[in-house]
Scaffold this motif. Sequence first.
Motif, PDB file in Angstrom:
ATOM      1  N   GLU A   2       0.934  -1.313   0.029  1.00 16.34           N
ATOM      2  CA  GLU A   2      -0.158   0.053   0.095  1.00 16.34           C
ATOM      3  C   GLU A   2       1.010   1.354   0.104  1.00 16.34           C
ATOM      4  O   GLU A   2       1.890   1.302   0.869  1.00 16.34           O
ATOM      5  CB  GLU A   2      -1.031  -0.093   1.347  1.00 16.34           C
ATOM      6  N   THR A   3       0.494   2.205  -0.680  1.00 13.23           N
ATOM      7  CA  THR A   3       1.209   3.617  -0.843  1.00 13.23           C
ATOM      8  C   THR A   3       0.498   4.415   0.476  1.00 13.23           C
ATOM      9  O   THR A   3      -0.289   4.217   1.025  1.00 13.23           O
ATOM     10  CB  THR A   3       0.944   4.403  -2.098  1.00 13.23           C
ATOM     11  N   ASN A   5      -0.738   7.137   0.308  1.00  6.71           N
ATOM     12  CA  ASN A   5      -1.832   7.789   0.103  1.00  6.71           C
ATOM     13  C   ASN A   5      -2.909   6.789   0.131  1.00  6.71           C
ATOM     14  O   ASN A   5      -4.189   7.208   0.746  1.00  6.71           O
ATOM     15  CB  ASN A   5      -2.137   8.298  -1.419  1.00  6.71           C
ATOM     16  N   GLU A   6      -3.062   5.578  -0.069  1.00 10.63           N
ATOM     17  CA  GLU A   6      -4.038   4.603   0.056  1.00 10.63           C
ATOM     18  C   GLU A   6      -4.190   4.337   1.592  1.00 10.63           C
ATOM     19  O   GLU A   6      -5.159   4.282   2.094  1.00 10.63           O
ATOM     20  CB  GLU A   6      -3.441   3.110  -0.375  1.00 10.63           C
ATOM     21  N   GLU A   9      -6.206   7.295   2.981  1.00  7.50           N
ATOM     22  CA  GLU A   9      -7.465   7.285   2.456  1.00  7.50           C
ATOM     23  C   GLU A   9      -8.319   6.400   3.274  1.00  7.50           C
ATOM     24  O   GLU A   9      -9.391   6.621   3.689  1.00  7.50           O
ATOM     25  CB  GLU A   9      -7.491   6.693   1.001  1.00  7.50           C
TER      26      GLU A   9
END
Length: 69
Positions: A2-3, A5-6, A9
């Motif tokens: 996972e990045t 940003n993910e 979110e």
Amino acid sequence: METFNEVNEINTLRIIFIETVSRQFVAITGCGIYVYLNPVAINELFNRYLDSSVSINTFARQCVKKVVA
């Protein structure tokens, strides 16, 4: 993997989910979500919400009805 940003979110969605469910509990019972559920149970509900296809508001109302009934 996972990045960043993910992860952000998901965390933002988790906060929105908890606030929405808590508002539903207050509206129906007069008490917040933590009176009825512990943090582990709330996280399990969040994971179930992610697997569902309904809106947060619909899911929150269903949760409250099941817990309070």
